[in-house]
Write a protein that holds these residues in place. Structure first.
Motif, PDB file in Angstrom:
ATOM      1  N   PRO A 234      47.363  34.777  51.737  1.00  9.17           N
ATOM      2  CA  PRO A 234      48.291  34.085  50.834  1.00  9.17           C
ATOM      3  C   PRO A 234      49.434  35.010  50.422  1.00  9.17           C
ATOM      4  N   VAL A 235      50.464  34.435  49.832  1.00  5.28           N
ATOM      5  CA  VAL A 235      51.622  35.201  49.382  1.00  5.28           C
ATOM      6  C   VAL A 235      51.169  36.295  48.416  1.00  5.28           C
ATOM      7  N   ARG A 236      51.705  37.511  48.620  1.00  5.05           N
ATOM      8  CA  ARG A 236      51.299  38.654  47.813  1.00  5.05           C
ATOM      9  C   ARG A 236      52.350  39.007  46.782  1.00  5.05           C
ATOM     10  N   THR A 237      51.924  39.620  45.691  1.00  5.75           N
ATOM     11  CA  THR A 237      52.831  40.195  44.701  1.00  5.75           C
ATOM     12  C   THR A 237      52.866  41.710  44.822  1.00  5.75           C
ATOM     13  N   VAL A 238      51.719  42.315  45.111  1.00  5.77           N
ATOM     14  CA  VAL A 238      51.602  43.757  45.269  1.00  5.77           C
ATOM     15  C   VAL A 238      51.259  44.043  46.722  1.00  5.77           C
ATOM     16  N   ALA A 239      52.030  44.923  47.368  1.00  5.91           N
ATOM     17  CA  ALA A 239      51.797  45.235  48.772  1.00  5.91           C
ATOM     18  C   ALA A 239      50.578  46.129  48.938  1.00  5.91           C
ATOM     19  N   GLY A 240      50.065  46.174  50.167  1.00  3.42           N
ATOM     20  CA  GLY A 240      48.964  47.058  50.496  1.00  3.42           C
ATOM     21  C   GLY A 240      47.618  46.363  50.391  1.00  3.42           C
ATOM     22  N   PRO A 241      46.542  47.151  50.220  1.00  4.89           N
ATOM     23  CA  PRO A 241      45.210  46.556  50.143  1.00  4.89           C
ATOM     24  C   PRO A 241      45.074  45.679  48.915  1.00  4.89           C
ATOM     25  N   PRO A 242      44.142  44.735  48.929  1.00  2.00           N
ATOM     26  CA  PRO A 242      43.933  43.904  47.737  1.00  2.00           C
ATOM     27  C   PRO A 242      43.580  44.771  46.537  1.00  2.00           C
ATOM     28  N   PRO A 243      43.948  44.361  45.345  1.00  2.00           N
ATOM     29  CA  PRO A 243      43.592  45.149  44.156  1.00  2.00           C
ATOM     30  C   PRO A 243      42.085  45.194  43.973  1.00  2.00           C
ATOM     31  N   SER A 244      41.610  46.184  43.238  1.00  2.00           N
ATOM     32  CA  SER A 244      40.183  46.270  42.941  1.00  2.00           C
ATOM     33  C   SER A 244      39.745  45.012  42.201  1.00  2.00           C
ATOM     34  N   VAL A 295      27.535  43.925  48.911  1.00  2.00           N
ATOM     35  CA  VAL A 295      28.690  43.043  48.703  1.00  2.00           C
ATOM     36  C   VAL A 295      29.620  43.620  47.643  1.00  2.00           C
ATOM     37  N   GLU A 296      29.058  44.126  46.560  1.00  2.00           N
ATOM     38  CA  GLU A 296      29.916  44.673  45.505  1.00  2.00           C
ATOM     39  C   GLU A 296      30.664  45.911  45.991  1.00  2.00           C
ATOM     40  N   CYS A 297      30.024  46.753  46.799  1.00  2.00           N
ATOM     41  CA  CYS A 297      30.723  47.917  47.347  1.00  2.00           C
ATOM     42  C   CYS A 297      31.848  47.479  48.276  1.00  2.00           C
ATOM     43  N   ALA A 298      31.594  46.441  49.074  1.00  2.00           N
ATOM     44  CA  ALA A 298      32.640  45.935  49.960  1.00  2.00           C
ATOM     45  C   ALA A 298      33.811  45.365  49.176  1.00  2.00           C
ATOM     46  N   ARG A 299      33.554  44.775  48.024  1.00  2.00           N
ATOM     47  CA  ARG A 299      34.634  44.249  47.189  1.00  2.00           C
ATOM     48  C   ARG A 299      35.545  45.372  46.668  1.00  2.00           C
TER      49      ARG A 299
END
Length: 439
Positions: A234-244, A295-299
């Motif tokens: 989807p459209v991003r606001t912050v570039a790079g990897p997804p935020p934590s 799963v939580e570590c992958a997040r």
């Protein structure tokens, strides 16, 4: 002043960069950049190989030239010009020049980076891509990022090219020759070579297995690692990897589990704090059960391998990872036997093991780069686990976690409902000490 000119991806130089070249007294660049540029006959040349000698040559030149230089806007000759590939401020020479000479002495004319060019050739946006350099660095970080994220650009180098990356992804290894498994998932590699060279440019789509058996030569600029089913976000606001993640230690009800056989969120919260999962690292979840820790570590962006001995447990881990939108490599087998085939971890969580627990802890503690966290319900197992952690050279600490949750009662009142006590032990590898230096 030092003028840094980005070139090499086919775009013409801007007029001010060409003017800087025309006034150059010293030009530093790779052999191909020097050969392609229109340099003044009077300009000295330094072929850029090892960085330190080139920086030393620039410093010697500046010491002689700058006292007699005219003001910067006078058009005087005798300037230093550094030619670099693409955008020299993006994993490029600008960092080294700024550290050595100060950013105030640099004028930078960026070109189009190889990463931007490669994504353009692939017809993809890259504001959501993770960019990782394997040039002169360990390949394992790039491999872990590729395993965890659907869109990654890897800047390659000798010994860390498409073949090595493909082999590590195909085998589930971390780039050091160890391990086998299924870490590559549905990844496709886009290998971009000689970008901007016209007829010599090559952009090839291959599987990791195909990349592993090719001799790619020295012209590779960048490798894109894509999960094509998730290549458009989807459209991003912050570039790079997804935020934590905005929250962690998710409620048990957010995971599929059997008979409440799941690490409770209070325990999970402290375990995650001691594991410290992060982008570019690899975490093991041993005796994964529902896979809640995995799963939580992958997040948090880590590459994760979950080891589970039951077939229905393996399915639950897959289902929980899919429900949370992350990727977890699941190994169906019993520890410690299956661990020898896995790439070394940065951190390990052990939530099961039975009578084999001390042997599992020993195997994990010997191979972890940073930490091992062990959850146990039985007091009798604590001494053996602590002994195994300490024997492997880890600093060991632990707590007994015993919590009570608010629970409703009839009549709109509340009681405290106690959870089962759990022992949590963790071992942390001490930092390396330099010889002769006390830390």
């Amino acid at each position: 002043m030092i003028t840094v000119v980005g070139t090499g991806t086919g775009a013409p130089l801007p007029p001010d960069a060409e003017a800087a070249l025309d006034r150059a007294g010293l030009v530093v660049g790779a052999r191909r950049h020097l050969a392609a540029a229109a340099l003044p006959d009077t300009a000295a040349r330094v072929v850029l190989g090892p960085l330190a000698p080139a920086l030393d040559a620039i410093e010697r030149y500046l010491e002689k030239a700058e006292p007699a230089e005219e003001p910067a806007d006078s058009g005087a000759r005798g300037r230093v010009v550094v030619l670099a590939s693409g955008d020299p401020g993006f994993f490029g020479i600008v960092r080294a020049l700024a550290e050595r000479f100060g950013s105030g002495r640099l004028t930078v004319h960026p070109g189009v980076s190889s990463v931007a060019t490669a994504f353009a050739r692939a017809g993809l946006p890259w504001d959501d891509a993770v960019v990782v350099s394997a040039h002169g660095r360990a390949l394992r970080t790039a491999v872990n990022v590729c395993r965890a994220h659907p869109k990654v650009a890897v800047l390659t180098g000798p010994g860390s090219g498409p073949a090595e990356l493909g082999a590590a992804l195909r085998s589930g290894g971390d780039g050091d020759g160890s391990g086998s498994g299924s870490g590559s998932g549905s990844r496709m590699l886009v290998v971009a070579s000689a970008l901007g060279s016209g007829s010599g440019e090559r952009v090839e789509r291959v599987t990791p297995a195909e990349a592993a058996v090719r001799d790619w030569g020295p012209a590779v600029n960048v490798v894109l690692c894509l999960d094509e089913s998730r290549a458009l976000s989807p459209v991003r606001t912050v570039a790079g990897p997804p935020p934590s993640p905005s929250r962690w230690a998710l409620a048990e009800g957010e995971f599929t589990h059997r008979d409440s056989m799941i690490t409770k969120f209070e325990v999970r919260a402290l375990a995650l704090a001691r594991l410290g999962p992060r982008l570019g690292e690899h975490v093991w979840d041993i005796g994964a059960g529902s896979g809640s820790i995995a799963v939580e570590c992958a997040r948090f962006g880590a590459a994760v391998t979950a080891v589970e001995k039951t077939a229905d447990g393996v399915e639950r881990v897959h289902a929980n990872a899919a429900a949370q939108g992350v990727e977890v490599t699941v190994v169906h087998g019993a520890a410690p036997a299956v661990l020898s085939d896995l790439p070394d971890p940065d951190a390990v969580f052990i939530g099961g093991g039975g009578r084999e627990l001390p042997a599992i802890v020993t195997a994990c503690a010997r191979r972890t780069r940073r930490s091992v966290v062990v959850a146990m319900a039985a007091l009798d197992r604590v001494p053996a686990v602590r002994e195994a952690l300490v024997a492997a050279g880890l600093d060991c600490e632990g707590v007994l976690l015993q919590s009570s949750r608010l629970a409703p009662l009839p009549g709109d009142v509340t009681r405290l409902a106690a959870t089962n006590p759990v022992f949590l032990l963790w071992g942390v590898r001490p930092p390396m000490r330099s010889e002769g230096v006390t830390q």
